[in-house]
Design a protein around this motif. Structure first.
Motif, PDB file in Angstrom:
ATOM      1  N   LYS A 190     -11.726 -10.618   3.719  1.00  0.00           N
ATOM      2  CA  LYS A 190     -13.088 -10.206   3.849  1.00  0.00           C
ATOM      3  C   LYS A 190     -13.519  -9.453   2.537  1.00  0.00           C
ATOM      4  O   LYS A 190     -14.944  -9.309   2.493  1.00  0.00           O
ATOM      5  N   ILE A 191     -12.630  -9.002   1.844  1.00  0.00           N
ATOM      6  CA  ILE A 191     -13.131  -8.329   0.458  1.00  0.00           C
ATOM      7  C   ILE A 191     -13.745  -9.124  -0.225  1.00  0.00           C
ATOM      8  O   ILE A 191     -13.342 -10.392  -0.581  1.00  0.00           O
ATOM      9  N   ASN A 192     -15.033  -8.802  -0.886  1.00  0.00           N
ATOM     10  CA  ASN A 192     -15.627  -9.470  -1.872  1.00  0.00           C
ATOM     11  C   ASN A 192     -14.900  -9.724  -3.148  1.00  0.00           C
ATOM     12  O   ASN A 192     -14.542  -8.279  -3.865  1.00  0.00           O
ATOM     13  N   PRO A 193     -14.578 -10.841  -3.783  1.00  0.00           N
ATOM     14  CA  PRO A 193     -13.726 -10.938  -4.721  1.00  0.00           C
ATOM     15  C   PRO A 193     -14.433 -10.247  -6.115  1.00  0.00           C
ATOM     16  O   PRO A 193     -13.671  -9.812  -6.958  1.00  0.00           O
ATOM     17  N   ASN A 194     -15.580 -10.031  -6.089  1.00  0.00           N
ATOM     18  CA  ASN A 194     -16.442  -9.478  -7.216  1.00  0.00           C
ATOM     19  C   ASN A 194     -16.381  -8.238  -7.383  1.00  0.00           C
ATOM     20  O   ASN A 194     -16.506  -7.587  -8.393  1.00  0.00           O
ATOM     21  N   ASP A 195     -15.782  -7.479  -6.272  1.00  0.00           N
ATOM     22  CA  ASP A 195     -15.438  -5.905  -6.028  1.00  0.00           C
ATOM     23  C   ASP A 195     -13.997  -5.507  -6.605  1.00  0.00           C
ATOM     24  O   ASP A 195     -13.846  -4.450  -6.890  1.00  0.00           O
ATOM     25  N   ILE A 196     -13.146  -6.611  -6.827  1.00  0.00           N
ATOM     26  CA  ILE A 196     -11.649  -6.344  -7.178  1.00  0.00           C
ATOM     27  C   ILE A 196     -11.753  -5.921  -8.695  1.00  0.00           C
ATOM     28  O   ILE A 196     -12.153  -6.745  -9.722  1.00  0.00           O
ATOM     29  N   ASP A 197     -10.954  -4.869  -8.669  1.00  0.00           N
ATOM     30  CA  ASP A 197     -10.867  -4.654 -10.260  1.00  0.00           C
ATOM     31  C   ASP A 197      -9.251  -4.888 -10.886  1.00  0.00           C
ATOM     32  O   ASP A 197      -9.388  -5.460 -11.879  1.00  0.00           O
ATOM     33  N   ASN A 198      -8.245  -4.886  -9.940  1.00  0.00           N
ATOM     34  CA  ASN A 198      -7.124  -5.464 -10.432  1.00  0.00           C
ATOM     35  C   ASN A 198      -6.191  -5.646  -9.143  1.00  0.00           C
ATOM     36  O   ASN A 198      -6.387  -5.040  -8.042  1.00  0.00           O
ATOM     37  N   VAL A 199      -5.014  -6.331  -9.177  1.00  0.00           N
ATOM     38  CA  VAL A 199      -4.167  -6.564  -8.157  1.00  0.00           C
ATOM     39  C   VAL A 199      -2.904  -6.523  -8.693  1.00  0.00           C
ATOM     40  O   VAL A 199      -2.532  -6.909  -9.953  1.00  0.00           O
ATOM     41  N   SER A 200      -1.742  -5.783  -7.606  1.00  0.00           N
ATOM     42  CA  SER A 200      -0.421  -5.771  -8.254  1.00  0.00           C
ATOM     43  C   SER A 200       0.453  -6.235  -7.294  1.00  0.00           C
ATOM     44  O   SER A 200       0.308  -5.965  -6.041  1.00  0.00           O
ATOM     45  N   VAL A 201       1.598  -7.000  -7.439  1.00  0.00           N
ATOM     46  CA  VAL A 201       2.527  -7.641  -6.646  1.00  0.00           C
ATOM     47  C   VAL A 201       3.665  -6.845  -6.802  1.00  0.00           C
ATOM     48  O   VAL A 201       4.451  -6.778  -8.035  1.00  0.00           O
ATOM     49  N   LEU A 202       4.218  -6.319  -5.849  1.00  0.00           N
ATOM     50  CA  LEU A 202       5.472  -5.381  -5.847  1.00  0.00           C
ATOM     51  C   LEU A 202       6.410  -6.309  -4.976  1.00  0.00           C
ATOM     52  O   LEU A 202       6.171  -6.977  -3.871  1.00  0.00           O
ATOM     53  N   LYS A 203       7.706  -6.264  -5.456  1.00  0.00           N
ATOM     54  CA  LYS A 203       8.933  -7.106  -4.637  1.00  0.00           C
ATOM     55  C   LYS A 203      10.147  -6.209  -4.599  1.00  0.00           C
ATOM     56  O   LYS A 203      10.513  -5.640  -5.574  1.00  0.00           O
ATOM     57  N   ASP A 204      10.955  -6.559  -3.437  1.00  0.00           N
ATOM     58  CA  ASP A 204      12.190  -6.090  -3.473  1.00  0.00           C
ATOM     59  C   ASP A 204      12.222  -4.448  -3.430  1.00  0.00           C
ATOM     60  O   ASP A 204      11.497  -3.696  -2.977  1.00  0.00           O
ATOM     61  N   GLY A 205      12.976  -3.886  -4.401  1.00  0.00           N
ATOM     62  CA  GLY A 205      13.425  -2.595  -4.433  1.00  0.00           C
ATOM     63  C   GLY A 205      11.976  -1.512  -4.887  1.00  0.00           C
ATOM     64  O   GLY A 205      11.557  -0.615  -4.385  1.00  0.00           O
ATOM     65  N   ALA A 206      11.173  -2.350  -5.699  1.00  0.00           N
ATOM     66  CA  ALA A 206       9.851  -1.907  -6.299  1.00  0.00           C
ATOM     67  C   ALA A 206       8.972  -1.580  -5.077  1.00  0.00           C
ATOM     68  O   ALA A 206       7.925  -0.835  -5.242  1.00  0.00           O
ATOM     69  N   ALA A 207       9.048  -2.477  -4.174  1.00  0.00           N
ATOM     70  CA  ALA A 207       8.243  -2.304  -2.899  1.00  0.00           C
ATOM     71  C   ALA A 207       8.677  -1.370  -1.762  1.00  0.00           C
ATOM     72  O   ALA A 207       7.734  -0.404  -1.335  1.00  0.00           O
ATOM     73  N   THR A 208       9.815  -1.649  -1.520  1.00  0.00           N
ATOM     74  CA  THR A 208      10.492  -0.699  -0.486  1.00  0.00           C
ATOM     75  C   THR A 208      10.800   0.738  -0.717  1.00  0.00           C
ATOM     76  O   THR A 208      10.589   1.395  -0.017  1.00  0.00           O
ATOM     77  N   SER A 209      10.661   0.906  -2.124  1.00  0.00           N
ATOM     78  CA  SER A 209      11.167   2.487  -2.626  1.00  0.00           C
ATOM     79  C   SER A 209       9.812   3.237  -2.466  1.00  0.00           C
ATOM     80  O   SER A 209       9.800   4.576  -2.221  1.00  0.00           O
ATOM     81  N   VAL A 210       8.463   2.429  -2.426  1.00  0.00           N
ATOM     82  CA  VAL A 210       7.119   3.062  -2.320  1.00  0.00           C
ATOM     83  C   VAL A 210       6.767   3.286  -0.870  1.00  0.00           C
ATOM     84  O   VAL A 210       6.230   4.151  -0.460  1.00  0.00           O
ATOM     85  N   TYR A 211       6.682   1.909  -0.195  1.00  0.00           N
ATOM     86  CA  TYR A 211       6.057   1.783   1.103  1.00  0.00           C
ATOM     87  C   TYR A 211       7.216   1.808   2.107  1.00  0.00           C
ATOM     88  O   TYR A 211       6.586   1.517   3.491  1.00  0.00           O
ATOM     89  N   GLY A 212       8.585   1.774   1.928  1.00  0.00           N
ATOM     90  CA  GLY A 212       9.779   1.630   2.961  1.00  0.00           C
ATOM     91  C   GLY A 212       9.676   0.204   3.371  1.00  0.00           C
ATOM     92  O   GLY A 212       9.641  -0.686   2.858  1.00  0.00           O
TER      93      GLY A 212
END
Length: 723
Positions: A190-212
């Motif tokens: 539902k987010i208006n793409p025109n409002d988006i500034d940037n997107v980050s994609v995290l995977k494996d250890g980079a993701a779980t170390s921050v968000y569990g």
């Protein structure tokens, strides 16, 4: 001095001309490791700095000279370099770059606000709007794969997976974080793409170390330009998103399939003859594949088992006599009912070299109505037709007719060597309006008749989603119209596209009654198979009105049933009636039909009347001269321009082999039929194990250079919900 300058200029010009003479056009196709075409790949000539991009089917064209270095780059794949040598064709296979998926990739969004300014979405626009946020991730954030759900079920959002984890599935979707707040997938879209500034994609250890552990499938982190959603509760977030892009209920599917009842067992004593028309269509299989690939349950009436079987090619020998096809039979044990037998009948059409095929007079009849606007409809259709255009020879000709609110000709008959002209006409097509299908058919056949080639391949190629809603619209009216038009000697090919409002029933009626064939194009690879690699079989008829009639020996057969072909069955008296329409066979086409047989004397749960164990009236072996015969099979066909049938007869011996010793063709065709019967929830199969179907299919998987049989095995393995 002046003469010296002239000489210098001449030398410079000669050098320039020599360099230009060495320049050539390099073409090719870029695919991934599974041989799927990759659109949007960037090709750079590092010497001249010329660049190109692959189209919808992975094709590219770029200027280069011998010795130039080309680089091929695509997000999520390793960049590949290829030096230009003497060849003008360079096909590239890109390898996934798993390393890049372990990194954080930040992508800025720079789209104009006008692209998203209209928030009052109509039905089709709502579907597009739901995809826009997800689409901005696809191709802009490395390692993100988006699987759209195009409206057959009320699924709120496309499914997204961080590539390199597992296949796209709702079970392995990543976490979504917007302005530090965890959100759900249906909120993300539902987010208006025109409002988006940037997107980050995290995977494996980079993701779980921050968000569990919740981030084990990766994390998509979205930051808006003004932190619009920061510190909001889940309820406040949902309310704000709903105001921006209100959720509308997804309309239920409007796809249309004819209902039919599965063939039952019959006794050769009361029904001694089984008669049917051949069917070379395979639309049902590709349509089923579309449902399964999207994780959807397959509608029962979308499953036509004979079309599933005949999607695949089998290793039958070429005909060795004057007839246009060879006849091949085999009998083995049934894999799903242990007491029964399977009879396989296989036809192999004569393979006629392309140069020897007659000239073609083709009319493309293209639906450009408003319902054709989706990406998997008109855009895919145009790319498909370009594949067919590339197969044309100078002696062939093409006209293009379109229909929406009215019908009109956009390209008069044009020689096959004017490919650029034909392709330009296709590129100009746009969708809009209602669907006057009847008027389009009338005009297309009129043009085909006016340009008729005697002893040639005269054919209308109808490409549509089948949603005729103006003019002649009912199936019975369409049937009468097409039956009348086939008398002109013009054949018909129907190409089905799209989903949601797809009208399979109308497409099947048109093909069956128009001396034609029918294919469902679910992706560009299928278009390449049907319109490219199998062009001869799809477009050039070598035998028409092909009928099969089989008489079973009651001494050997207690009951039989034809597997599939429910809408192709004929009355016994229709076999010799040349006025009765039947199926067509193309150059190098194969046709396969399976019968299930309950042998004489066997007790079966599928029969109402069981054989009695009588003491004095048991059948004795050798009691007649036909004890070694299982059945007699007859075929009738007409030449493409003929009106009188030619008959062929063959006896089938009563020799049964075990399925373990059966041919690969028997094993694989039986596995496909088995899966089709399972999808239809047949009451006439005892074993419905997916594992056993896969096992049998793997045993019969040979002669699979294109990988279609391996793909079928993966489909069965992935359809565990039908257990």
């Amino acid at each position: 001095m002046k003469s010296l300058k002239l000489i210098s200029s001449a030398i410079a010009m000669l050098i320039c001309f020599a360099a230009m003479a060495q320049e050539k056009t390099i073409t090719g196709i870029v695919t991934d490791e599974s041989n799927a075409a990759l659109p949007g790949v960037t090709i750079l000539n590092q010497t001249s700095k010329a660049n190109a991009t692959t189209d919808f089917e992975g094709r590219y064209s770029i200027k280069a000279t011998k010795g130039d270095m080309l680089t091929f780059s695509y997000i999520g794949f390793k960049t590949q370099r290829q030096k230009v040598e003497k060849y003008n064709t360079i096909n590239i296979k890109l390898i996934s770059d798993i390393q890049t998926l372990n990194e954080v990739v930040t992508v800025g969004f720079g789209r104009s606000s006008s692209e998203y300014e209209d928030q009052s979405y109509a039905h089709n626009d709502r579907k597009k709007a739901r995809m826009k946020t997800a689409e901005t991730l696809q191709g802009r954030a490395a390692g993100v794969q988006v699987q759209p759900h195009m409206g057959y079920l009320a699924m709120p959002a496309p499914t997204i997976a961080v590539r390199g984890i597992t296949s796209v599935s709702p079970k392995n979707e990543p976490m979504y974080i917007v302005d530090g707040v965890a959100i759900k997938a249906d909120q993300m879209v539902k987010i208006n793409p025109n409002d988006i500034d940037n997107v980050s994609v995290l995977k494996d250890g980079a993701a779980t170390s921050v968000y569990g552990s919740k981030a084990s499938n990766g994390v998509v982190v979205i930051a808006t330009k003004n932190e619009l959603y920061k510190n909001l509760s889940e309820k406040e977030l949902d309310q704000k998103l709903s105001q921006i892009n209100p959720v509308h209920p997804v309309e239920p599917t409007q796809e249309d399939y004819d209902t039919f009842v599965e063939n039952a067992f019959e006794s050769p004593k009361t029904a001694p003859l089984s008669t049917f028309s051949i069917d070379v269509d395979n639309a049902s299989y590709t349509n089923i594949r579309r449902f399964l690939n999207n994780g959807q349950e397959v509608p029962k009436d979308a499953v036509r088992v004979e079309e599933m079987i005949n999607f695949f090619k089998y290793n039958y020998p070429q005909p060795k006599n004057e007839h246009p096809f060879s006849i091949n039979t085999e009998v083995s044990d049934s894999p799903w009912n242990s007491k029964n037998k399977i009879l396989k009948i296989g036809l192999q059409g004569k393979n006629i070299p392309t140069d020897n095929l007659p000239a073609s007079n083709l009319v493309f009849l293209i639906d450009v109505s408003g319902s054709m606007g989706d990406m998997n409809k008109l855009p895919l259709l145009k790319q498909s037709m370009k594949i067919l255009v590339n197969e044309l020879r100078p002696k062939d000709k093409v006209a293009i007719v379109v229909y929406a609110g009215a019908a009109g000709m956009v390209l008069p008959p044009t020689s096959g060597d004017e490919k650029k002209t034909i392709i330009n006409a296709l590129d100009q097509l746009q969708s809009g309006g209602s669907t006057a299908g009847g008027a389009g058919i009338e005009l297309a056949y009129k043009i085909a008749a006016e340009n008729f080639i005697k002893n040639g391949n005269n054919r209308v190629i109808l490409a549509t989603d089948g949603d005729f809603n103006v003019g002649t619209s009912s199936n019975s009216d369409m049937e009468k119209l097409i039956e009348e038009k086939r008398k002109t000697g013009v054949f018909l090919t129907c190409l089905g596209y799209g989903m949601g409002n797809y009208k399979d029933s109308k497409m099947e009626v048109l093909a069956d009654k128009g001396n034609g064939n029918y294919a469902y194009i679910d992706n560009i690879q299928e278009a390449n198979r049907f319109l490219g690699k199998e062009f001869k079989g799809s477009m050039f008829t070598i035998a028409k009105d092909v009928k099969i009639q089989i008489e079973f020996n009651p001494k050997q057969v207690q009951a039989y049933r034809l597997i599939g072909y429910e809408n192709r069955k004929l009355r016994p008296e229709d076999f010799k009636n040349d006025a009765i329409d039947a199926g067509e066979l193309g150059s190098n086409h194969t046709v396969t039909a399976l019968y299930e047989i309950i042998p004489a004397g066997v007790k079966s749960d599928y029969l109402n009347v069981q054989p009695d164990d009588l003491k004095y009236t048991k059948t004795e072996a050798g009691s007649n001269n036909y004890n070694t015969e299982l059945a007699t099979i007859k075929f009738r066909y007409k030449k493409p321009d003929g009106d009188k049938s030619i008959e062929m007869v063959q006896v089938i011996d009563n020799k049964t082999i075990s399925m373990e010793k059966a041919s690969d063709d028997m094993k694989f065709s039986a596995a496909v039929a088995w899966f089709g019967l399972k999808l239809r929830d047949s009451k006439l199969i005892a074993d419905k194990s997916s594992e056993e179907i896969v096992k049998l299919a793997k045993q019969g998987n040979s002669n699979d250079g294109e990988g279609y049989k391996a793909e079928f095995i993966r489909l069965v393995e992935g359809a565990k919900q039908y257990n």
